[in-house]
Scaffold this motif. Structure first.
Motif, PDB file in Angstrom:
ATOM      1  N   SER A  93       0.651  10.537  -6.912  1.00 10.66           N
ATOM      2  CA  SER A  93       0.154   9.958  -8.156  1.00 10.66           C
ATOM      3  C   SER A  93      -1.236  10.492  -8.444  1.00 10.66           C
ATOM      4  O   SER A  93      -1.665  10.563  -9.586  1.00 10.66           O
ATOM      5  CB  SER A  93       0.072   8.433  -8.044  1.00 10.66           C
ATOM      6  OG  SER A  93       1.324   7.930  -7.688  1.00 10.66           O
ATOM      7  N   ASN A  94      -1.954  10.886  -7.394  1.00 11.98           N
ATOM      8  CA  ASN A  94      -3.311  11.397  -7.590  1.00 11.98           C
ATOM      9  C   ASN A  94      -3.325  12.766  -8.243  1.00 11.98           C
ATOM     10  O   ASN A  94      -4.090  13.005  -9.163  1.00 11.98           O
ATOM     11  CB  ASN A  94      -4.036  11.465  -6.246  1.00 11.98           C
ATOM     12  CG  ASN A  94      -4.524  10.100  -5.811  1.00 11.98           C
ATOM     13  OD1 ASN A  94      -4.040   9.078  -6.317  1.00 11.98           O
ATOM     14  ND2 ASN A  94      -5.476  10.071  -4.879  1.00 11.98           N
ATOM     15  N   ASN A 115       0.788  -1.237   0.000  1.00 11.03           N
ATOM     16  CA  ASN A 115       0.000   0.000   0.000  1.00 11.03           C
ATOM     17  C   ASN A 115       0.820   1.287   0.000  1.00 11.03           C
ATOM     18  O   ASN A 115       0.285   2.363   0.264  1.00 11.03           O
ATOM     19  CB  ASN A 115      -0.961   0.033   1.202  1.00 11.03           C
ATOM     20  CG  ASN A 115      -2.324  -0.470   0.801  1.00 11.03           C
ATOM     21  OD1 ASN A 115      -2.545  -0.755  -0.379  1.00 11.03           O
ATOM     22  ND2 ASN A 115      -3.218  -0.584   1.752  1.00 11.03           N
ATOM     23  N   ALA A 116       2.106   1.191  -0.299  1.00  9.98           N
ATOM     24  CA  ALA A 116       2.930   2.393  -0.305  1.00  9.98           C
ATOM     25  C   ALA A 116       2.584   3.296  -1.486  1.00  9.98           C
ATOM     26  O   ALA A 116       2.965   4.468  -1.511  1.00  9.98           O
ATOM     27  CB  ALA A 116       4.401   2.012  -0.342  1.00  9.98           C
ATOM     28  N   GLY A 117       1.903   2.723  -2.481  1.00 13.51           N
ATOM     29  CA  GLY A 117       1.540   3.518  -3.653  1.00 13.51           C
ATOM     30  C   GLY A 117       2.436   3.254  -4.845  1.00 13.51           C
ATOM     31  O   GLY A 117       2.551   4.084  -5.758  1.00 13.51           O
ATOM     32  N   LYS A 118       3.060   2.074  -4.887  1.00 11.61           N
ATOM     33  CA  LYS A 118       3.993   1.733  -5.974  1.00 11.61           C
ATOM     34  C   LYS A 118       3.258   1.561  -7.301  1.00 11.61           C
ATOM     35  O   LYS A 118       3.660   2.110  -8.323  1.00 11.61           O
ATOM     36  CB  LYS A 118       4.739   0.426  -5.643  1.00 11.61           C
ATOM     37  CG  LYS A 118       5.475   0.479  -4.322  1.00 11.61           C
ATOM     38  CD  LYS A 118       6.123  -0.844  -3.985  1.00 11.61           C
ATOM     39  CE  LYS A 118       5.139  -1.956  -3.650  1.00 11.61           C
ATOM     40  NZ  LYS A 118       4.313  -1.729  -2.462  1.00 11.61           N
ATOM     41  N   SER A 119       2.157   0.779  -7.260  1.00  8.73           N
ATOM     42  CA  SER A 119       1.426   0.523  -8.503  1.00  8.73           C
ATOM     43  C   SER A 119       0.821   1.811  -9.046  1.00  8.73           C
ATOM     44  O   SER A 119       0.834   2.045 -10.250  1.00  8.73           O
ATOM     45  CB  SER A 119       0.337  -0.526  -8.270  1.00  8.73           C
ATOM     46  OG  SER A 119       0.941  -1.728  -7.849  1.00  8.73           O
ATOM     47  N   SER A 120       0.306   2.646  -8.146  1.00 10.43           N
ATOM     48  CA  SER A 120      -0.249   3.927  -8.595  1.00 10.43           C
ATOM     49  C   SER A 120       0.837   4.747  -9.284  1.00 10.43           C
ATOM     50  O   SER A 120       0.584   5.427 -10.277  1.00 10.43           O
ATOM     51  CB  SER A 120      -0.763   4.737  -7.402  1.00 10.43           C
ATOM     52  OG  SER A 120      -1.665   3.968  -6.657  1.00 10.43           O
ATOM     53  N   THR A 135      -5.407  -1.049  -5.470  1.00 10.75           N
ATOM     54  CA  THR A 135      -6.526  -1.157  -4.528  1.00 10.75           C
ATOM     55  C   THR A 135      -6.025  -0.679  -3.175  1.00 10.75           C
ATOM     56  O   THR A 135      -4.830  -0.472  -2.994  1.00 10.75           O
ATOM     57  CB  THR A 135      -7.004  -2.616  -4.329  1.00 10.75           C
ATOM     58  OG1 THR A 135      -6.005  -3.310  -3.593  1.00 10.75           O
ATOM     59  CG2 THR A 135      -7.273  -3.312  -5.644  1.00 10.75           C
ATOM     60  N   ASP A 171      -0.183  14.455  -1.499  1.00 10.21           N
ATOM     61  CA  ASP A 171      -1.420  15.250  -1.361  1.00 10.21           C
ATOM     62  C   ASP A 171      -2.056  15.065   0.015  1.00 10.21           C
ATOM     63  O   ASP A 171      -2.864  15.852   0.451  1.00 10.21           O
ATOM     64  CB  ASP A 171      -2.412  14.861  -2.457  1.00 10.21           C
ATOM     65  CG  ASP A 171      -2.678  13.370  -2.488  1.00 10.21           C
ATOM     66  OD1 ASP A 171      -3.769  12.941  -2.145  1.00 10.21           O
ATOM     67  OD2 ASP A 171      -1.738  12.602  -2.849  1.00 10.21           O
ATOM     68  N   LYS A 179       2.137   9.874  -2.050  1.00 12.49           N
ATOM     69  CA  LYS A 179       0.847  10.441  -1.581  1.00 12.49           C
ATOM     70  C   LYS A 179       1.033  11.809  -0.919  1.00 12.49           C
ATOM     71  O   LYS A 179       0.481  12.080   0.155  1.00 12.49           O
ATOM     72  CB  LYS A 179       0.167   9.470  -0.597  1.00 12.49           C
ATOM     73  CG  LYS A 179       0.152   8.015  -1.077  1.00 12.49           C
ATOM     74  CD  LYS A 179      -0.657   7.121  -0.158  1.00 12.49           C
ATOM     75  CE  LYS A 179      -0.410   5.659  -0.467  1.00 12.49           C
ATOM     76  NZ  LYS A 179      -1.157   4.743   0.386  1.00 12.49           N
ATOM     77  N   GLY A 235      -0.946  -5.819  -0.368  1.00  9.25           N
ATOM     78  CA  GLY A 235      -0.542  -7.075  -1.021  1.00  9.25           C
ATOM     79  C   GLY A 235      -1.244  -7.306  -2.344  1.00  9.25           C
ATOM     80  O   GLY A 235      -1.450  -8.436  -2.763  1.00  9.25           O
ATOM     81  N   THR A 236      -1.655  -6.218  -3.028  1.00  5.56           N
ATOM     82  CA  THR A 236      -2.381  -6.362  -4.290  1.00  5.56           C
ATOM     83  C   THR A 236      -1.479  -6.904  -5.396  1.00  5.56           C
ATOM     84  O   THR A 236      -1.846  -7.816  -6.123  1.00  5.56           O
ATOM     85  CB  THR A 236      -2.952  -4.995  -4.741  1.00  5.56           C
ATOM     86  OG1 THR A 236      -3.732  -4.480  -3.689  1.00  5.56           O
ATOM     87  CG2 THR A 236      -3.776  -5.140  -5.998  1.00  5.56           C
ATOM     88  N   THR A 237      -0.291  -6.322  -5.527  1.00  9.73           N
ATOM     89  CA  THR A 237       0.571  -6.719  -6.643  1.00  9.73           C
ATOM     90  C   THR A 237       1.309  -8.000  -6.295  1.00  9.73           C
ATOM     91  O   THR A 237       1.977  -8.079  -5.264  1.00  9.73           O
ATOM     92  CB  THR A 237       1.593  -5.599  -6.932  1.00  9.73           C
ATOM     93  OG1 THR A 237       0.888  -4.386  -7.093  1.00  9.73           O
ATOM     94  CG2 THR A 237       2.399  -5.902  -8.185  1.00  9.73           C
TER      95      THR A 237
HETATM   96  N1  LIG Z   1      -4.260  10.168  -1.672  1.00  7.13           N
HETATM   97  C1  LIG Z   1      -3.489   9.370  -2.380  1.00  7.13           C
HETATM   98  N2  LIG Z   1      -3.675   8.028  -2.357  1.00  7.13           N
HETATM   99  C2  LIG Z   1      -2.884   7.245  -3.098  1.00  7.13           C
HETATM  100  C3  LIG Z   1      -1.824   7.789  -3.890  1.00  7.13           C
HETATM  101  N3  LIG Z   1      -1.167   6.765  -4.494  1.00  7.13           N
HETATM  102  C4  LIG Z   1      -1.806   5.624  -4.101  1.00  7.13           C
HETATM  103  N4  LIG Z   1      -2.837   5.913  -3.258  1.00  7.13           N
HETATM  104  C5  LIG Z   1      -3.744   4.932  -2.626  1.00  7.13           C
HETATM  105  O1  LIG Z   1      -3.005   4.015  -1.823  1.00  7.13           O
HETATM  106  C6  LIG Z   1      -3.555   2.702  -1.906  1.00  7.13           C
HETATM  107  C7  LIG Z   1      -2.480   1.701  -2.344  1.00  7.13           C
HETATM  108  O2  LIG Z   1      -2.009   2.020  -3.637  1.00  7.13           O
HETATM  109  P1  LIG Z   1      -1.239   0.987  -4.564  1.00  7.13           P
HETATM  110  O3  LIG Z   1      -0.702   1.773  -5.702  1.00  7.13           O
HETATM  111  O4  LIG Z   1      -2.098  -0.172  -4.900  1.00  7.13           O
HETATM  112  O5  LIG Z   1      -0.098   0.541  -3.582  1.00  7.13           O
HETATM  113  P2  LIG Z   1       1.039  -0.597  -3.778  1.00  7.13           P
HETATM  114  O6  LIG Z   1       2.247  -0.089  -3.151  1.00  7.13           O
HETATM  115  O7  LIG Z   1       1.101  -0.994  -5.203  1.00  7.13           O
HETATM  116  O8  LIG Z   1       0.453  -1.778  -2.897  1.00  7.13           O
HETATM  117  P3  LIG Z   1       0.750  -3.365  -2.999  1.00  7.13           P
HETATM  118  O9  LIG Z   1       0.653  -3.777  -4.414  1.00  7.13           O
HETATM  119  O10 LIG Z   1      -0.302  -3.940  -2.159  1.00  7.13           O
HETATM  120  O11 LIG Z   1       2.107  -3.581  -2.412  1.00  7.13           O
HETATM  121  C8  LIG Z   1      -4.710   2.801  -2.906  1.00  7.13           C
HETATM  122  O12 LIG Z   1      -5.902   2.910  -2.174  1.00  7.13           O
HETATM  123  C9  LIG Z   1      -4.420   4.074  -3.657  1.00  7.13           C
HETATM  124  O13 LIG Z   1      -5.599   4.696  -4.154  1.00  7.13           O
HETATM  125  C10 LIG Z   1      -1.650   9.218  -3.900  1.00  7.13           C
HETATM  126  O14 LIG Z   1      -0.744   9.793  -4.543  1.00  7.13           O
HETATM  127  N5  LIG Z   1      -2.490   9.954  -3.118  1.00  7.13           N
END
Ligand SMILES: Nc1nc2c(ncn2[C@@H]2O[C@H](COP(=O)(O)OP(=O)(O)OP(=O)(O)O)[C@@H](O)[C@H]2O)c(=O)[nH]1
Ligand SMILES: [Mg+2]
Length: 481
Positions: free
Chosen positions: A384-385, A235-240, A254, A357, A355, A258-260
């Motif tokens: 990313s948002n 959930n660090a926001g890597k995929s975003s 999502t 923002d 994130k 642990g999505t990816t």
């Molecule tokens: N407000 C905000 N939320 C964000 C941002 N980037 C990601 N998120 C939120 O953070 C959550 C996790 O984002 P992912 O991009 O799935 O995170 P991840 O690091 O790929 O997570 P895993 O695949 O589980 O390791 C989601 O609910 C996103 O909507 C951002 O820049 N701003």
């Protein structure tokens, strides 16, 4: 100091600089036995260093002074069956720079000269133990910081490039020998090799050279893609971020940690530089709750972990994503572990605060400030948002790619550049010889072109070498190698 002197005895610290668990001092040359007798005392009093004839491992100590001994293990090659094909020894001991340097001074007093950079490998090369392409590969193995580069270097070391070229060289030498024999007996009209045979052999040599050129070109291409891996906790926001940077929905986002779990990559072009970005799973280890999970889930997690480690190992740059939310104690511990692992790999790390923002405009996240020390470069804050900071991040990645590639081109790349230029000349000379054969222009012309091709080939594998090339190759080694 003359690089080409090989009849004195050289010594150097061969382990990496700084404190480490182990330290190694290496020696090579005719006086190694005498120096050992003067400085080293074996734990086993029955060993007589002067009479050894086989490689021997000897626990013992170097006498630093009348009351100080440095314990360790001496490996001794009393004959020419060693890396340098000279009498050699290696002393393995504690990795303390101060102790190592004292021991080296002691060896110096006993008759060893301090080695120049690359001098051990140079001796191996001059003794015929390896050719120039292999020597460059040794340098690359020492320098390589990613798996792929290591593979290329190892392949080169085992003759992947030198092997086929040496074969071509042999083939051309035999054609030339036959041709020259024929030229000597031109009056008697004896033919040693028919024109058809010459054409056949030259065509085969040309094909071989072209295939090596093809290999080199493709190798050069794969090397030029810079790889960056997005790393961080779930959930660090890597995929975003991979989606935002590539402008495509590459990876699933999502709010479930642990999505990816699969491998997602995106090709980016930033300022004309090709960059392969990869998204990795956020999980750290397949946890203890694995037993309670379905087997298939545990399998997916294990595979995800493997893909994650592979992406990170192959990366030229690690983009460590840290969200602004305060982490739980468990998260913090996982993050520390991950960072420990990354640091062990010795890869460049760029910390990204994701994130942004969610943060009030003025305050930088407290964690990120501490992370300044982990980041090998200034941390960058992105969202990313909203898209804030993305351009800055792209700019920084391109910058780092540029920096790394210009210093890396000196590794296996230097063989590629040198070889590519020479191979063009080899190809031209063989093609000219072939043309002369097909058009019956005369055997002297064919012979002259073959000689030209052999000259160039010799330069590639180092059978003929100039001081310039030697300086170029060996001057880049570290001392002790
Ligand atoms: N407000 C905000 N939320 C964000 C941002 N980037 C990601 N998120 C939120 O953070 C959550 C996790 O984002 P992912 O991009 O799935 O995170 P991840 O690091 O790929 O997570 P895993 O695949 O589980 O390791 C989601 O609910 C996103 O909507 C951002 O820049 N701003
Ligand atoms: Mg993800």
């Amino acid at each position: 100091m003359d690089y080409l002197t090989t009849d004195d005895t050289i010594a150097a610290i061969a382990s990496a600089g700084g404190s480490a668990v182990r330290g190694v001092i290496r020696m090579s040359g005719p006086d190694v036995t005498q120096i050992l007798i003067r400085t080293f005392s074996c734990d086993d009093p029955t060993v007589d260093i002067g009479t050894l004839t086989k490689p021997t491992r000897m626990p013992g100590s170097i006498k630093l002074s009348s009351d100080h001994m440095l314990p360790g293990t001496m490996l001794f090659w009393p004959t020419d069956r060693s890396y340098t094909r000279q009498r050699s020894a290696e002393f393995h001991t504690f990795g303390s720079p101060a102790l190592l340097s004292l021991a080296l001074t002691r060896l110096g007093k006993a008759g060893a000269r301090m080695a120049l950079p690359g001098e051990f490998t140079l001796r191996a090369f001059l003794s015929g133990r390896m050719d120039l392409t292999q020597a460059e590969a040794v340098l690359a193995v020492i320098d390589s910081d990613s798996r792929q580069k290591l593979d290329t270097a190892l392949e080169q070391l085992s003759g992947g490039l030198a092997g086929p070229l040496a074969e071509t060289r042999q083939q051309l030498i035999s054609v030339l020998a036959e041709l020259e024999a024929g030229l000597d007996f031109v009056e008697e009209d004896i033919e040693f090799i028919s024109n058809d045979q010459i054409i056949g052999q030259l065509q085969a040599a040309l094909n071989q050279v072209r295939s090596v050129t093809g290999q080199i070109n493709s190798r050069g291409d794969t090397q030029s893609t810079f790889k960056a891996a997005l790393v961080g906790l779930p959930n660090a926001g890597k995929s975003s971020l991979i989606n935002a940077l590539s402008g495509e929905q590459k990876s699933i986002v999502t709010n479930i940690p642990g999505t990816t779990t699969d491998r997602v990559t995106a090709q980016l072009q930033i300022d004309g530089i090709e960059i392969e970005l990869s998204d990795t799973a956020g999980i750290e280890e397949v946890g203890s709750d694995e037993r309670t999970q379905e087997n298939s889930t545990a399998d997916i997690m294990a595979t995800a972990l493997l893909l994650q480690k592979e992406s990170i190992a192959n990366a030229d740059l690690v983009l460590l994503c840290i969200p602004p939310e305060e982490p739980s104690l468990e998260e913090l511990q996982l993050l520390e572990e991950k960072i420990g692992w990354l640091k062990q790999n010795n890869q460049p790390i760029l910390v990204i605060t994701t994130k942004s923002d969610l943060l009030p405009l003025t305050s930088a996240p407290p964690k990120a400030r501490r992370l300044d020390q982990i980041s090998t470069h200034r941390p960058i804050s992105v969202s990313s948002n909203t898209g804030a900071g993305l351009d800055m991040l792209k700019f920084e990645i391109a910058n780092l790619a540029n920096e790394q590639q210009s210093c890396e081109s000196s590794v296996v790349g230097s063989t590629l550049t040198r070889t590519r230029a020479s191979l063009i000349n080899v190809e031209e000379a063989i093609a000219a010889a072939l043309h002369a054969g097909q058009n019956q222009i005369g055997e002297e012309v064919i012979a002259a072109e073959i000689r030209q091709a052999l000259d160039e080939l010799g330069q590639i594998v180092g059978a003929i070498y100039t001081d310039d090339i030697l300086d170029l190759v060996f001057g880049r080694f570290c001392i002790g190698k």
